[in-house]
Design a protein around this motif. Structure first.
Motif, PDB file in Angstrom:
ATOM      1  N   ASN A 127      18.543  61.925  -5.137  1.00 12.99           N
ATOM      2  CA  ASN A 127      17.700  60.741  -5.218  1.00 12.99           C
ATOM      3  C   ASN A 127      17.083  60.555  -6.588  1.00 12.99           C
ATOM      4  OD1 ASN A 127      16.051  62.928  -5.142  1.00 12.99           O
ATOM      5  ND2 ASN A 127      14.438  61.942  -3.957  1.00 12.99           N
ATOM      6  N   GLY A 128      17.572  61.289  -7.588  1.00  7.86           N
ATOM      7  CA  GLY A 128      17.023  61.141  -8.921  1.00  7.86           C
ATOM      8  C   GLY A 128      15.755  61.923  -9.156  1.00  7.86           C
ATOM      9  N   HIS A 129      15.290  62.695  -8.162  1.00  4.24           N
ATOM     10  CA  HIS A 129      14.112  63.541  -8.317  1.00  4.24           C
ATOM     11  C   HIS A 129      14.544  65.004  -8.252  1.00  4.24           C
ATOM     12  CE1 HIS A 129      11.048  60.419  -8.146  1.00  4.24           C
ATOM     13  NE2 HIS A 129      11.721  59.874  -7.158  1.00  4.24           N
ATOM     14  N   THR A 130      13.723  65.865  -8.843  1.00  4.70           N
ATOM     15  CA  THR A 130      14.037  67.285  -8.799  1.00  4.70           C
ATOM     16  C   THR A 130      13.566  67.886  -7.482  1.00  4.70           C
ATOM     17  OG1 THR A 130      11.946  67.705  -9.936  1.00  4.70           O
ATOM     18  CG2 THR A 130      13.941  67.612 -11.280  1.00  4.70           C
ATOM     19  N   LEU A 131      14.335  68.824  -6.974  1.00  3.79           N
ATOM     20  CA  LEU A 131      13.950  69.635  -5.823  1.00  3.79           C
ATOM     21  C   LEU A 131      13.515  70.983  -6.372  1.00  3.79           C
ATOM     22  CD1 LEU A 131      13.821  70.398  -2.799  1.00  3.79           C
ATOM     23  CD2 LEU A 131      16.251  70.956  -2.944  1.00  3.79           C
ATOM     24  N   THR A 132      12.230  71.275  -6.247  1.00  2.21           N
ATOM     25  CA  THR A 132      11.671  72.494  -6.828  1.00  2.21           C
ATOM     26  C   THR A 132      11.037  73.327  -5.723  1.00  2.21           C
ATOM     27  OG1 THR A 132      11.176  71.262  -8.842  1.00  2.21           O
ATOM     28  CG2 THR A 132      10.138  73.410  -8.595  1.00  2.21           C
ATOM     29  N   VAL A 133      11.320  74.644  -5.734  1.00  2.00           N
ATOM     30  CA  VAL A 133      10.793  75.554  -4.731  1.00  2.00           C
ATOM     31  C   VAL A 133      10.109  76.708  -5.436  1.00  2.00           C
ATOM     32  CG1 VAL A 133      11.314  76.957  -2.708  1.00  2.00           C
ATOM     33  CG2 VAL A 133      12.712  74.950  -3.224  1.00  2.00           C
ATOM     34  N   SER A 134       8.885  77.025  -5.042  1.00  2.00           N
ATOM     35  CA  SER A 134       8.193  78.167  -5.614  1.00  2.00           C
ATOM     36  C   SER A 134       8.648  79.443  -4.933  1.00  2.00           C
ATOM     37  CB  SER A 134       6.673  78.003  -5.458  1.00  2.00           C
ATOM     38  OG  SER A 134       6.310  78.104  -4.092  1.00  2.00           O
ATOM     39  N   GLY A 135       8.296  80.584  -5.530  1.00  2.00           N
ATOM     40  CA  GLY A 135       8.715  81.858  -4.972  1.00  2.00           C
ATOM     41  C   GLY A 135       8.153  82.127  -3.596  1.00  2.00           C
ATOM     42  N   ASP A 136       7.004  81.501  -3.262  1.00  2.00           N
ATOM     43  CA  ASP A 136       6.439  81.702  -1.945  1.00  2.00           C
ATOM     44  C   ASP A 136       6.772  80.560  -0.996  1.00  2.00           C
ATOM     45  OD1 ASP A 136       4.931  80.103  -3.567  1.00  2.00           O
ATOM     46  OD2 ASP A 136       3.028  81.120  -3.206  1.00  2.00           O
ATOM     47  N   GLY A 137       7.765  79.716  -1.379  1.00  2.00           N
ATOM     48  CA  GLY A 137       8.331  78.775  -0.422  1.00  2.00           C
ATOM     49  C   GLY A 137       7.750  77.386  -0.415  1.00  2.00           C
ATOM     50  N   TYR A 138       6.841  77.030  -1.323  1.00  2.00           N
ATOM     51  CA  TYR A 138       6.307  75.675  -1.379  1.00  2.00           C
ATOM     52  C   TYR A 138       7.286  74.765  -2.109  1.00  2.00           C
ATOM     53  CZ  TYR A 138       1.970  77.379   0.547  1.00  2.00           C
ATOM     54  OH  TYR A 138       1.032  77.925   1.387  1.00  2.00           O
ATOM     55  N   VAL A 139       7.424  73.537  -1.616  1.00  2.00           N
ATOM     56  CA  VAL A 139       8.486  72.636  -2.054  1.00  2.00           C
ATOM     57  C   VAL A 139       7.883  71.385  -2.667  1.00  2.00           C
ATOM     58  CG1 VAL A 139      10.533  71.343  -1.338  1.00  2.00           C
ATOM     59  CG2 VAL A 139       9.923  73.471  -0.160  1.00  2.00           C
ATOM     60  N   GLU A 140       8.466  70.965  -3.800  1.00  2.00           N
ATOM     61  CA  GLU A 140       8.153  69.661  -4.382  1.00  2.00           C
ATOM     62  C   GLU A 140       9.430  68.840  -4.416  1.00  2.00           C
ATOM     63  OE1 GLU A 140       6.301  67.656  -8.432  1.00  2.00           O
ATOM     64  OE2 GLU A 140       7.683  69.333  -8.575  1.00  2.00           O
ATOM     65  N   ILE A 141       9.374  67.628  -3.871  1.00  3.39           N
ATOM     66  CA  ILE A 141      10.486  66.695  -3.960  1.00  3.39           C
ATOM     67  C   ILE A 141       9.895  65.339  -4.307  1.00  3.39           C
ATOM     68  CG2 ILE A 141      10.433  66.624  -1.434  1.00  3.39           C
ATOM     69  CD1 ILE A 141      13.305  65.517  -3.759  1.00  3.39           C
ATOM     70  N   GLY A 142      10.173  64.889  -5.553  1.00  2.14           N
ATOM     71  CA  GLY A 142       9.567  63.642  -6.010  1.00  2.14           C
ATOM     72  C   GLY A 142       8.067  63.803  -6.082  1.00  2.14           C
ATOM     73  N   ASP A 143       7.328  62.980  -5.355  1.00  2.00           N
ATOM     74  CA  ASP A 143       5.869  63.058  -5.319  1.00  2.00           C
ATOM     75  C   ASP A 143       5.361  63.685  -4.032  1.00  2.00           C
ATOM     76  OD1 ASP A 143       5.578  61.907  -7.790  1.00  2.00           O
ATOM     77  OD2 ASP A 143       5.487  59.866  -7.006  1.00  2.00           O
ATOM     78  N   ALA A 144       6.243  64.316  -3.263  1.00  2.00           N
ATOM     79  CA  ALA A 144       5.855  64.891  -1.982  1.00  2.00           C
ATOM     80  C   ALA A 144       5.886  66.411  -2.063  1.00  2.00           C
ATOM     81  CB  ALA A 144       6.783  64.408  -0.876  1.00  2.00           C
ATOM     82  N   PHE A 145       4.934  67.058  -1.349  1.00  2.00           N
ATOM     83  CA  PHE A 145       4.831  68.514  -1.319  1.00  2.00           C
ATOM     84  C   PHE A 145       4.837  68.993   0.125  1.00  2.00           C
ATOM     85  CE2 PHE A 145       2.939  67.134  -5.246  1.00  2.00           C
ATOM     86  CZ  PHE A 145       3.424  68.027  -6.170  1.00  2.00           C
ATOM     87  N   TYR A 146       5.541  70.127   0.332  1.00  2.00           N
ATOM     88  CA  TYR A 146       5.649  70.679   1.674  1.00  2.00           C
ATOM     89  C   TYR A 146       5.370  72.177   1.631  1.00  2.00           C
ATOM     90  CZ  TYR A 146       7.879  66.274   2.888  1.00  2.00           C
ATOM     91  OH  TYR A 146       8.132  64.946   3.083  1.00  2.00           O
TER      92      TYR A 146
END
Length: 892
Positions: A243-262
């Motif tokens: 979708n043109g955004h980066t999928l980033t995951v921290s070492g403890d499992g937190y996720v950033e996709i675009g402007d959303a965090f999980y």
């Protein structure tokens, strides 16, 4: 795990397995990242970014093409070295006390995945794997994720299948296959992983779906959807994401996709629209492990960012805000390669890996600025004055700019453009790149930045010093050639930019001295380069050798032609004629000639005023200026022009393209090979063909022609060297050699010398063609010629060795390694042999013994190829050469 390509050739990877850092107490909050240790990283050219953590033993794995070094991640000390079978090493991962190594190229069809016990180095298992090699799976969509995702619960492979995409899970300790699934959706897909496998898919016109998958069973744990966003700006760096955004995951499992965090359990965190992102370390909940390194202002990926340091960014788990703290390393020379709670590993551009630990303290609000008060940042416009710029032009005026750092505005403008009074004078831009908490930290950042610049860009070796580096940065098209300078003194680092390198050479030392005075440091004058008579900075890379005509030196660089006094380097004139000017230039009468890809320009040699211009519909490959004629090779035609007017006199069409042909003139004849195995002799005055001789096949690698008096020596593609009558083309003799000929015949005295592709150099009798001797060498560099001097024949090998052979017997008299690839030479003159190695180093060797007499750096980047500007010309008792965009005159 998140895997991202950083560069090419070698592989490095880091993963930390460790215990969590102490949580903040009371008002304490994260305030600084401090370097705990650094260690050599074997100059890696590949980096894989991995963010995993575990409570088990801490290890760090670094790899090159043939071996993997395992380090103690707490101390940086080497634990052991693994030598996996197969090559090259193309991936390394660590988790749950296991080191995974992938060998072999994915293009080969099959690779080998091996697992080692991190504590003992023992091999646990190995498995042949067939990994997905193309981004697109037929009728399935594009896959942009890593081919291998390593987690503590499973190793997931994207298998090579026709369709659809197949994922296979292996047990980390045994390598046994435990699960397989087929990805059925016909959508674009990317992946990342930490404790779980994260899949992000996007079908055109539909919603984006983020799914968490158990790596051991490949069953979906949770799935979330979000609207398909409209791309506000296409970023080519992010084209690997659905979708043109980066999928980033921290070492403890937190996720950033675009402007959303999980969160790791799928819970959505507040968005930046609800709680704006900040860069400081305000209070709040604990932070996640670092998500990524970033620059404060990403800008355009190939241009310098502001400010200079890299910022390590984590997520506030209570508020959903992103928090960034600076590191003591430039953003362009840092890659995050491993994390753990409160710790991060960074690959530095200097070929080292560094471990950083997060420190806590009472926040002051200045953490984003390394604890420095904002009023300590100097006013950028105050570092220069109109009087400083008066030698360039009278009447410069400052135009301050006040960019914000993560929303924080500085009290003084950190950037300033000095605007000239007229359009023909250059703008000079200045930016305060950073103010560190100490002079030592600033020196460390400056040293890393300049070392990284010198590895990839050309720089001014004549002005380089401990406080200043003038270099050719990247233009808006991504090519090198934009004049810039970086200056550091005390805690301050400043960057300057202009279209004029002479302007930067004037003002950069003034900024340096102003900072030295402010911080009460001694003024510095760089030591002169050895053998340097003078140097002149052009505005771009030199194209071709500096050309000397009488008392004037001409050079082409940055789209301009320059004329300098041969004795002093004083500029007589410069003229912009094209975006790209090739060289070297040539002369006829009172004109100097230069070419761009489709045109030939004639300039007045004394003033630089354009006289005429000839443009071709085809590419202009090369030209000759001789006897009132300009003979140029364009497309598949040889064209003759009147040297004074540019009027076309005649043309001759060749059988092949001029791209592979060579023009040589002797007397009233022009000799050329047509790139298709035939040599032609043309009348210089009329273009009439006097004779043609077939010397090779249409598939020939090349033909070389050397006219000497009444004889023309031809090295043909048919492995023959011929002596032809210059008037008639009749063959006087012909000698067949063992390998394809790879150099122009060199006629010296009674002998003719030539190289062949079977690692030999040959000496033939010039009158009869009889072989005098043949000498075996190592691999000869086909791009460089032969030189004779002091009864020696000098040969350069592809491995960077200069060898001297006795011209009478062929016995090797000496052989000297240069320590790098030779790109220019050999040139022999008055008892000295000169060569230049990749990276712009000129070497002088004793002709009789091969002993090194001296060497000098000219400023070309070590990683650059054969720099055309790094060439040697002898005239007026001086050696003229180019490097780093400079013209140098050296005392021989």
């Amino acid at each position: 795990m998140l895997i991202a390509r950083a560069a090419a050739v070698l592989v490095t990877i880091a993963l930390l397995l460790g215990a969590a850092a102490d949580a903040p107490i009371g008002r304490l909050a994260p305030v600084q990242w401090r370097m705990a240790w650094s260690a050599p990283a074997d100059d890696p050219k590949w980096a894989f970014k991995v963010t995993l953590s575990s409570a088990s033993e801490q290890v760090l794995a670094l790899a090159d093409e043939t071996q993997v070094r395992v380090l103690n991640a707490r101390t940086g000390r080497s634990v052991r070295t693994l030598y996996p079978p197969g090559h090259p090493v193309t991936g390394v991962w660590v988790t749950s006390g296991t080191v995974f190594v992938l060998t072999g190229e994915v293009s080969d069809g099959e690779q080998r995945l091996q697992a080692y016990d991190a504590a003992t180095g023992a091999t646990l298992w190995q498995r042949t794997v067939a990994l997905l090699s193309q981004e697109r799976v037929p009728d399935t969509g594009r896959y942009f994720g890593p081919r291998i995702v390593v987690t503590e619960r499973g190793v997931v492979l994207a298998e090579r299948e026709s369709e659809p995409l197949t994922l296979l899970s292996l047990d980390p300790r045994s390598g046994a296959a435990v699960a397989r699934t087929v990805y059925e959706r016909h959508c674009d897909l990317t992946a990342a992983g930490a404790h779980s496998l994260l899949l992000l898919d996007y079908c055109a016109g539909n919603r984006i779906r983020l799914s968490s998958v158990d790596p051991s069973t490949l069953r979906t744990e949770w799935s979330r959807t979000m609207p398909s966003p409209a791309l506000r700006f296409p970023d080519p760096v992010k084209l690997g994401d659905p979708n043109g955004h980066t999928l980033t995951v921290s070492g403890d499992g937190y996720v950033e996709i675009g402007d959303a965090f999980y969160a790791p359990d799928g819970r959505r965190l507040p968005t930046p629209h609800e709680t704006p992102r900040t860069g400081g370390s305000a209070g709040g909940g604990p932070w996640s492990e670092p998500l990524y390194l970033r620059s404060a202002d990403p800008g355009i990926s190939f241009l310098p960012t502001w400010p200079l340091p890299a910022f390590l960014t984590s997520l506030d788990l209570r508020t959903g805000r992103l928090h960034s703290l600076p590191l003591d390393v430039p953003s362009g020379a840092a890659t995050l390669v491993g994390t753990a709670p409160g710790k991060a590993f960074v690959l530095l551009g200097t070929g080292r890996v560094a471990a950083y630990t997060l420190t806590y303290g009472i926040p002051t609000g200045r953490e984003l600025f390394d604890g420095v008060p904002l009023d300590a940042w100097p006013d950028a416009c105050g570092l220069l004055s109109a009087a400083d710029l008066r030698p360039i032009a009278d009447g410069y005026t400052p135009a301050p700019a006040t960019p914000a750092l993560f929303g924080e505005r500085l009290p003084h403008p950190p950037q300033c453009d000095w605007i000239p009074p007229t359009d023909d004078a250059p703008v000079v831009s200045l930016a305060v790149e950073w103010v560190s908490s100490s002079s030592a930290t600033a020196r460390r950042i400056f040293a890393t930045e300049t070392a990284d610049l010198k590895q990839s860009l050309a720089y001014d070796a004549a002005t380089e010093g401990p406080y200043l580096l003038d270099y050719l940065g990247l233009t808006a098209t991504g090519s090198s050639g934009a004049p810039e300078a970086v200056v550091s003194a005390g805690p301050v680092i400043v960057r300057l930019a202009s279209t004029s390198r002479p302007a930067l050479r004037l003002v950069a030392p003034l900024v340096r001295d102003e900072l030295l005075a402010r911080y009460r440091l001694a003024r510095h004058t760089p030591a002169p380069l050895p053998r340097l008579r003078w140097s002149f900075p052009t505005d771009g890379h030199l194209m071709g050798a500096p050309t000397v005509n009488g008392d004037t030196v001409y050079a082409a660089g940055g789209g301009r032609v320059y004329a300098m006094d041969a004795a002093t380097g004083r500029l007589w004139w410069s003229r912009a004629i094209s975006d790209y000017v090739s060289g070297p230039m040539q002369f006829a009468g009172d004109l100097v000639y230069a070419e761009d890809p489709i045109s030939l320009h004639a300039l007045d040699a004394r003033t630089g005023r354009p006289r005429w211009r000839y443009s071709s519909q085809d590419l202009v490959y090369h030209f000759l200026a001789t006897r009132g004629r300009i003979i140029l090779c364009a497309g598949s035609e040889i064209i003759a022009l009147d040297a004074a007017t540019g009027r076309r006199l005649w043309r001759f069409r060749t059988a092949g393209s001029c791209a592979g042909s060579r023009l040589v003139q002797a007397g009233g004849t022009v000799y050329m090979d047509d790139g298709a195995g035939t040599v032609h002799a043309l009348d210089l005055a009329t273009g009439r063909r006097r004779w043609s001789v077939r010397t090779g096949t249409d598939e020939a690698a090349g033909t070389w022609v050397t006219p000497v008096g009444k004889v023309v020596y031809v090295a043909g593609a048919d492995r023959r060297i011929r002596a032809l009558d210059a008037a008639t083309g009749a063959e006087r003799w012909s000698t067949r050699l063992g390998g394809a000929l790879t150099s122009a015949p060199l006629a010296a005295g009674a002998a003719v010398y030539v190289r062949s592709a079977d690692y030999k150099v040959h000496a033939l009798d010039a009158r009869t063609g009889r072989k005098r001797w043949t000498a075996l060498t190592s691999v000869i560099d086909p791009a460089l010629g032969l030189t004779v001097g002091q009864d020696h024949l000098y040969v350069v090998t592809a491995t960077g060795i200069v060898s001297a052979f006795d011209t009478s017997t062929g016995v090797e008299r000496w052989s000297t390694p240069m320590g790098g690839v030779i790109v220019v030479g050999p040139v022999a003159h008055k008892g000295v042999v000169y060569v230049s190695t990749q990276g712009g180093t000129v070497h002088a060797l004793d002709e009789a013994t091969g002993a090194r007499k001296w060497r000098m750096l000219t400023g070309d980047a070590p990683e650059s190829g054969s720099i055309i500007g790094n060439t040697l010309t002898y005239a007026n008792g001086l050696i003229y050469t180019g490097g780093g965009g400079n013209v140098y005159a050296l005392r021989p």
